[in-house]
Motif scaffolding. Structure first.
Motif, mmCIF file in Angstrom:
data_model
loop_
_atom_site.group_PDB
_atom_site.id
_atom_site.type_symbol
_atom_site.label_atom_id
_atom_site.label_comp_id
_atom_site.label_asym_id
_atom_site.label_seq_id
_atom_site.Cartn_x
_atom_site.Cartn_y
_atom_site.Cartn_z
ATOM 1 N N PHE A 76 -10.786 -8.386 17.697
ATOM 2 C CA PHE A 76 -9.873 -8.879 16.663
ATOM 3 C C PHE A 76 -9.159 -10.156 17.088
ATOM 4 N N GLN A 77 -9.116 -11.102 16.158
ATOM 5 C CA GLN A 77 -8.318 -12.316 16.304
ATOM 6 C C GLN A 77 -7.517 -12.499 15.023
ATOM 7 N N PRO A 78 -6.202 -12.795 15.131
ATOM 8 C CA PRO A 78 -5.392 -12.932 13.909
ATOM 9 C C PRO A 78 -5.849 -14.105 13.052
ATOM 10 N N ARG B 67 -3.953 -4.489 10.151
ATOM 11 C CA ARG B 67 -3.617 -4.999 11.481
ATOM 12 C C ARG B 67 -2.570 -6.099 11.381
ATOM 13 N N ASP C 182 -0.676 -8.874 16.392
ATOM 14 C CA ASP C 182 -0.900 -8.390 17.757
ATOM 15 C C ASP C 182 -2.053 -7.384 17.840
ATOM 16 N N GLY C 183 -2.703 -7.113 16.709
ATOM 17 C CA GLY C 183 -3.841 -6.200 16.686
ATOM 18 C C GLY C 183 -3.486 -4.757 16.405
ATOM 19 N N SER C 184 -2.205 -4.415 16.428
ATOM 20 C CA SER C 184 -1.803 -3.032 16.162
ATOM 21 C C SER C 184 -1.955 -2.711 14.678
ATOM 22 N N ARG C 185 -2.237 -1.432 14.384
ATOM 23 C CA ARG C 185 -2.451 -1.010 12.999
ATOM 24 C C ARG C 185 -1.240 -0.229 12.483
ATOM 25 N N ALA D 104 -13.445 -3.997 16.284
ATOM 26 C CA ALA D 104 -11.988 -3.949 16.388
ATOM 27 C C ALA D 104 -11.505 -4.551 17.706
ATOM 28 N N SER D 105 -12.265 -4.352 18.781
ATOM 29 C CA SER D 105 -11.864 -4.869 20.093
ATOM 30 C C SER D 105 -11.919 -6.385 20.155
#
Length: 256
Positions: free
Chosen positions: A59-61, A161, A164-167, A56-57
């Protein structure tokens, strides 16, 4: 349907844990065999909607091109059809729905029903995910502890996600599952035609998604554990062989 979900989870664990092991091992097989294992693992990650071994750390869109490529691979993934065939077999055995007779014709209807529902679900999820910029892939938590990892895995069944990586609550996932569950009622026979049947199907699919999240979180651990055990066993055998060789060499020197 509940038994079907449990059996599917078991099949994933038992059938594909050795492939995860093979991915973690040093290449010792011919190149062609290694390529086959790699393709099968990629199919597994695609079927389970996993982001490989990415945490998770990290993560790339997704770009739209990447999102479309994942969707197209999903629609032709052989594991999806294998799962549909297995599920259709269970429905055939349970004679569900009863209006669809036994034999090849009944099995074909049950298989087509599952593939159709799955295709609608994936297509609507892809469309909504593209518009809303939701990423429903599973990223390993990177957390420590059984309960924190399990909680993360279960929540991933209903969360997605953003760029911006937020869930957040996954509108695309919920919409896709609902579309598959309710639109499939249009071709279902009377015993499975009601909105209540669609609601039951929706609920079971969502619970199954959450259950699969736990499998996705811990399956790589299982692979690594088996790999380490095999490496220790191989090292032990190698040490024994070296010791035997040294002993034989010493005995030969004494004889001379």
């Amino acid at each position: 349907m509940t038994n079907k979900g449990v059996c599917s989870l078991g099949i994933v664990v038992l059938a594909f844990a050795p492939l995860i092991v093979a991915q973690n091992q040093d290449p010792i097989t011919p190149q062609q065999k290694s390529g086959t294992v790699s393709r099968t693992i990629n199919n597994l990650f695609n079927y389970l909607n996993m982001a490989g071994t990415v945490k998770a750390s990290e993560f790339q869109p997704l770009t739209q091109s990447e999102r479309t490529q994942i969707y197209l691979k999903t629609m032709v993934n052989p594991l999806g059809y294998l799962k549909a065939g297995f599920s259709a077999g269970i429905d055939q055995w349970k004679d569900k729905p009863s209006e669809w007779e036994q034999g090849a014709s009944g099995y074909g209807k049950r298989f087509a029903n599952i593939v159709g529902q799955y295709s609608i679900q994936r297509t609507v999820t892809f469309g909504l995910g593209s518009v809303l910029h939701e990423d429903n892939r599973y990223f390993n938590s990177g957390k420590k502890g059984l309960w924190s990892r399990t909680g993360y895995a279960l929540a991933s069944g209903i969360l997605a996600r953003h760029d911006d990586g937020s869930r957040h609550l996954s509108i695309s996932q919920l919409g896709g599952v609902a579309a598959g569950a309710f639109l499939s009622r249009t071709w279902q026979p009377p015993s499975q035609h009601s909105a209540g049947d669609g609601a039951v199907s929706f609920g079971i699919s969502m619970v199954s998604n959450m259950g699969f999240g736990v499998v996705k979180e811990f399956l790589p651990d299982l692979g690594r554990a088996i790999t380490n055990k095999r490496k220790k066993h191989s090292s032990s055998l190698l040490s024994q062989q070296q010791l035997t060789g040294q002993t034989q060499l010493s005995l030969t020197s004494i004889d001379h």
